[in-house]
Design a protein around this motif. Structure first.
Motif, PDB file in Angstrom:
ATOM      1  N   UNK A 158      42.235 -37.765  37.739  1.00 41.89           N
ATOM      2  CA  UNK A 158      40.802 -37.531  37.919  1.00 41.89           C
ATOM      3  C   UNK A 158      40.342 -36.259  37.208  1.00 41.89           C
ATOM      4  N   UNK A 159      40.972 -35.107  37.428  1.00 40.38           N
ATOM      5  CA  UNK A 159      40.508 -33.924  36.672  1.00 40.38           C
ATOM      6  C   UNK A 159      40.729 -34.080  35.167  1.00 40.38           C
ATOM      7  N   UNK A 160      41.757 -34.845  34.789  1.00 37.58           N
ATOM      8  CA  UNK A 160      42.019 -35.061  33.363  1.00 37.58           C
ATOM      9  C   UNK A 160      40.847 -35.774  32.700  1.00 37.58           C
ATOM     10  N   UNK A 203      39.216 -31.381  25.379  1.00 39.01           N
ATOM     11  CA  UNK A 203      40.514 -30.992  24.838  1.00 39.01           C
ATOM     12  C   UNK A 203      40.872 -31.844  23.627  1.00 39.01           C
ATOM     13  N   UNK A 204      40.584 -33.138  23.711  1.00 35.36           N
ATOM     14  CA  UNK A 204      40.813 -34.009  22.555  1.00 35.36           C
ATOM     15  C   UNK A 204      42.118 -34.778  22.635  1.00 35.36           C
ATOM     16  N   UNK A 205      42.732 -34.959  21.472  1.00 29.71           N
ATOM     17  CA  UNK A 205      43.926 -35.803  21.342  1.00 29.71           C
ATOM     18  C   UNK A 205      45.095 -35.237  22.141  1.00 29.71           C
ATOM     19  N   UNK A 206      45.183 -33.926  22.231  1.00 23.50           N
ATOM     20  CA  UNK A 206      46.282 -33.308  22.976  1.00 23.50           C
ATOM     21  C   UNK A 206      46.294 -33.766  24.425  1.00 23.50           C
ATOM     22  N   UNK A 207      45.133 -33.860  25.042  1.00 22.26           N
ATOM     23  CA  UNK A 207      45.051 -34.295  26.433  1.00 22.26           C
ATOM     24  C   UNK A 207      45.501 -35.743  26.583  1.00 22.26           C
ATOM     25  N   UNK A 208      45.145 -36.588  25.625  1.00 18.92           N
ATOM     26  CA  UNK A 208      45.536 -37.998  25.684  1.00 18.92           C
ATOM     27  C   UNK A 208      47.049 -38.129  25.534  1.00 18.92           C
ATOM     28  N   UNK A 209      47.634 -37.376  24.603  1.00 25.98           N
ATOM     29  CA  UNK A 209      49.082 -37.420  24.409  1.00 25.98           C
ATOM     30  C   UNK A 209      49.803 -36.936  25.659  1.00 25.98           C
ATOM     31  N   UNK A 210      49.325 -35.862  26.260  1.00 22.17           N
ATOM     32  CA  UNK A 210      49.952 -35.348  27.467  1.00 22.17           C
ATOM     33  C   UNK A 210      49.857 -36.345  28.620  1.00 22.17           C
ATOM     34  N   UNK A 243      49.627 -39.666  28.370  1.00 18.74           N
ATOM     35  CA  UNK A 243      50.540 -40.774  28.126  1.00 18.74           C
ATOM     36  C   UNK A 243      51.991 -40.355  28.323  1.00 18.74           C
ATOM     37  N   UNK A 244      52.321 -39.115  28.045  1.00 22.23           N
ATOM     38  CA  UNK A 244      53.654 -38.606  28.334  1.00 22.23           C
ATOM     39  C   UNK A 244      53.899 -38.584  29.840  1.00 22.23           C
ATOM     40  N   UNK A 245      52.921 -38.125  30.593  1.00 22.45           N
ATOM     41  CA  UNK A 245      53.012 -38.118  32.055  1.00 22.45           C
ATOM     42  C   UNK A 245      53.175 -39.539  32.593  1.00 22.45           C
ATOM     43  N   UNK A 246      52.374 -40.480  32.089  1.00 20.95           N
ATOM     44  CA  UNK A 246      52.472 -41.868  32.541  1.00 20.95           C
ATOM     45  C   UNK A 246      53.803 -42.492  32.127  1.00 20.95           C
ATOM     46  N   UNK A 263      56.382 -44.168  34.645  1.00 15.85           N
ATOM     47  CA  UNK A 263      56.861 -45.545  34.464  1.00 15.85           C
ATOM     48  C   UNK A 263      58.385 -45.591  34.370  1.00 15.85           C
ATOM     49  N   UNK A 264      58.994 -44.559  33.787  1.00 14.85           N
ATOM     50  CA  UNK A 264      60.460 -44.490  33.755  1.00 14.85           C
ATOM     51  C   UNK A 264      61.013 -44.377  35.173  1.00 14.85           C
TER      52      UNK A 264
END
Length: 119
Positions: A79-81, A88-95, A97-100, A104-105
């Motif tokens: 939610x805050x993301x 923030x831009x692309x960096x926030x999206x990459x972070x 997806x890394x978290x997700x 998922x792992x």
């Protein structure tokens, strides 16, 4: 020392004792008498009980609970993301997806270990 020096302290002590006595009196007036639990009373959505309401949960529920908490924490972070992702831009999206991916792992590991099997 004079007695006039102790008058405020004694007055406060007296007020405190009266308030405590009033609270105990009010508690005894509104106290609900409890009756022992009846094992035949329906609970859990109106279905007939198969076990006592205060019985312990089976150990198989704990992994499910932990997985639920993991997804709950995911929503707490997402939610805050969503509020700052545009700034923030692309960096926030990459972070995110890394978290997700890490989440998922963890779900894949729980699935492989049989956390979702009920037998």
């Amino acid at each position: 020392m004079h007695t006039s020096d102790w008058q405020p302290v004694l007055l406060l002590l007296g007020i405190t004792l009266v308030c405590i006595a009033l609270l105990f009196g009010a508690a005894s007036l509104v106290r609900v008498t409890r009756e022992p639990l009846q094992a035949v009373a329906p609970f859990s959505g109106g279905l007939g009980p198969t076990e006592h309401p205060f019985s312990r949960f089976h150990v198989r529920w704990y992994p499910v609970t932990l997985i639920f908490l993991a997804f709950d924490m995911e929503m707490l972070f997402m939610y805050p993301w969503t509020l700052v992702a545009g700034e923030v831009g692309v960096t926030a999206v990459v972070e995110m997806f890394l978290f997700l991916g890490i989440l998922m792992a963890a779900v894949a590991y729980a699935w492989r270990e049989g956390a979702f099997r009920w037998s």
